[in-house]
Design an enzyme around this catalytic site. Structure first.
Site, mmCIF file in Angstrom:
data_model
loop_
_atom_site.group_PDB
_atom_site.id
_atom_site.type_symbol
_atom_site.label_atom_id
_atom_site.label_comp_id
_atom_site.label_asym_id
_atom_site.label_seq_id
_atom_site.Cartn_x
_atom_site.Cartn_y
_atom_site.Cartn_z
ATOM 1 N N LYS A 116 0.831 -1.215 0.000
ATOM 2 C CA LYS A 116 0.000 0.000 0.000
ATOM 3 C C LYS A 116 0.866 1.265 0.000
ATOM 4 C CE LYS A 116 -2.196 -1.033 3.889
ATOM 5 N NZ LYS A 116 -1.497 -2.276 4.303
ATOM 6 N N ARG A 156 -9.250 0.241 9.699
ATOM 7 C CA ARG A 156 -8.812 -1.137 9.943
ATOM 8 C C ARG A 156 -9.868 -1.929 10.692
ATOM 9 N NH1 ARG A 156 -2.878 0.065 9.645
ATOM 10 N NH2 ARG A 156 -1.733 -1.880 9.740
ATOM 11 N N ARG A 200 0.268 -9.422 13.334
ATOM 12 C CA ARG A 200 -0.368 -8.383 12.518
ATOM 13 C C ARG A 200 -1.249 -9.020 11.442
ATOM 14 N NH1 ARG A 200 4.662 -5.377 10.561
ATOM 15 N NH2 ARG A 200 3.269 -3.893 9.596
HETATM 16 P P1 AMP Z 1 1.156 0.161 9.404
HETATM 17 O O1 AMP Z 1 2.355 1.009 9.165
HETATM 18 O O2 AMP Z 1 -0.059 0.642 8.643
HETATM 19 O O3 AMP Z 1 1.415 -1.311 9.203
HETATM 20 O O4 AMP Z 1 0.771 0.350 10.958
HETATM 21 C C1 AMP Z 1 1.674 -0.019 11.988
HETATM 22 C C2 AMP Z 1 0.915 -0.225 13.287
HETATM 23 O O5 AMP Z 1 0.255 0.999 13.661
HETATM 24 C C3 AMP Z 1 -0.210 -1.260 13.230
HETATM 25 O O6 AMP Z 1 0.276 -2.575 13.419
HETATM 26 C C4 AMP Z 1 -1.089 -0.787 14.387
HETATM 27 O O7 AMP Z 1 -0.525 -1.148 15.643
HETATM 28 C C5 AMP Z 1 -1.002 0.724 14.266
HETATM 29 N N1 AMP Z 1 -2.074 1.248 13.378
HETATM 30 C C6 AMP Z 1 -1.903 1.891 12.190
HETATM 31 N N2 AMP Z 1 -3.098 2.227 11.660
HETATM 32 C C7 AMP Z 1 -4.057 1.798 12.533
HETATM 33 C C8 AMP Z 1 -5.480 1.828 12.543
HETATM 34 N N3 AMP Z 1 -6.179 2.363 11.531
HETATM 35 N N4 AMP Z 1 -6.116 1.298 13.630
HETATM 36 C C9 AMP Z 1 -5.431 0.772 14.644
HETATM 37 N N5 AMP Z 1 -4.097 0.673 14.689
HETATM 38 C C10 AMP Z 1 -3.392 1.192 13.646
#
Ligand code: AMP
Length: 201
Positions: free
Chosen positions: A13, A84, A157
């Site tokens: 993404k 999410r 995750r």
């Molecule tokens: P990402 O970089 O999008 O993989 O996000 C890294 C981490 O940030 C995730 O594993 C969650 O712990 C937190 N996170 C990011 N976006 C969200 C969201 N929309 N809702 C909840 N946690 C989030």
């Protein structure tokens, strides 16, 4: 244009968001990047989010919604990593109208392989592969592995994605907004599929 980029962690993404930003001048809103930025600056939001991020869990809806609510422009944006959960999607629906949702499809084994070799540049944020480069290919900066890109956290995750985020596929399909894209291939090949979707729908 108001877009949502949906997919498991490591589905590409962020890479596609960088290409879309260049082509369509869309603002890239990545909730994960906002949390990481806050963590670098040691803000209360960053320190709170870290508790969940470190173990691969979701940050509670209330915190995420407040943060997105404050930053969402009227138009010309793409959301990466948000929503999410169904509660986050319902919240978003109250705030704005979404034009399209692109689902990047990759299977779990490929994701684990990708994320465990993923490194990020400390200076410019470019994401690349540990086997391909010692320094950032764009700016020469130091590359590091995200704390949550280790195998046990990656598995968590992915589990969280299947349990809480995958329901959004049906949510947006029902609303006629969803397009699925095969996210295996080079970034340019995948980008061609994204453009085709956006320009032919
Ligand atoms: P990402 O970089 O999008 O993989 O996000 C890294 C981490 O940030 C995730 O594993 C969650 O712990 C937190 N996170 C990011 N976006 C969200 C969201 N929309 N809702 C909840 N946690 C989030």
């Amino acid at each position: 244009m108001r877009l949502i980029l949906l997919g498991a962690p490591g589905a590409g993404k962020g890479t596609q968001a960088a290409l879309l930003r260049e082509k369509y001048k869309l603002e890239h809103i990545s909730t994960g990047d906002i949390f990481r930025q806050n963590l670098r600056e040691k803000t209360p939001l960053g320190l709170e989010a870290k508790k969940y991020m470190d173990i691969g869990h979701l940050v509670p809806d209330k915190i995420v919604m407040e943060m997105v609510g404050e930053r969402l422009p009227d138009d010309g944006f793409m959301l990466d990593g948000f929503p999410r959960t169904v509660a986050q999607a319902e919240f978003l629906e109250m705030l704005t109208k979404i034009d399209a949702v692109i689902l990047f499809k990759v299977d779990d084994d490929e994701i684990v392989q990708r994320l465990s070799s993923r490194v990020t540049c400390r200076d410019c944020g470019k994401v690349t592969n540990v086997y391909a480069h010692k320094k950032c290919p764009d700016c020469g900066g130091e590359l590091y592995q995200r704390d949550d890109d280790h195998e046990d956290t990656i598995r968590n995750r992915l589990r969280v994605f299947h349990e809480q985020t995958e329901a959004l596929v049906e949510y947006y399909r029902k609303r006629g907004l969803l397009t699925e894209i095969d996210a295996i291939g080079t970034p340019d090949e995948i980008f061609d599929r994204v453009i085709e979707t956006l320009e032919h729908d």
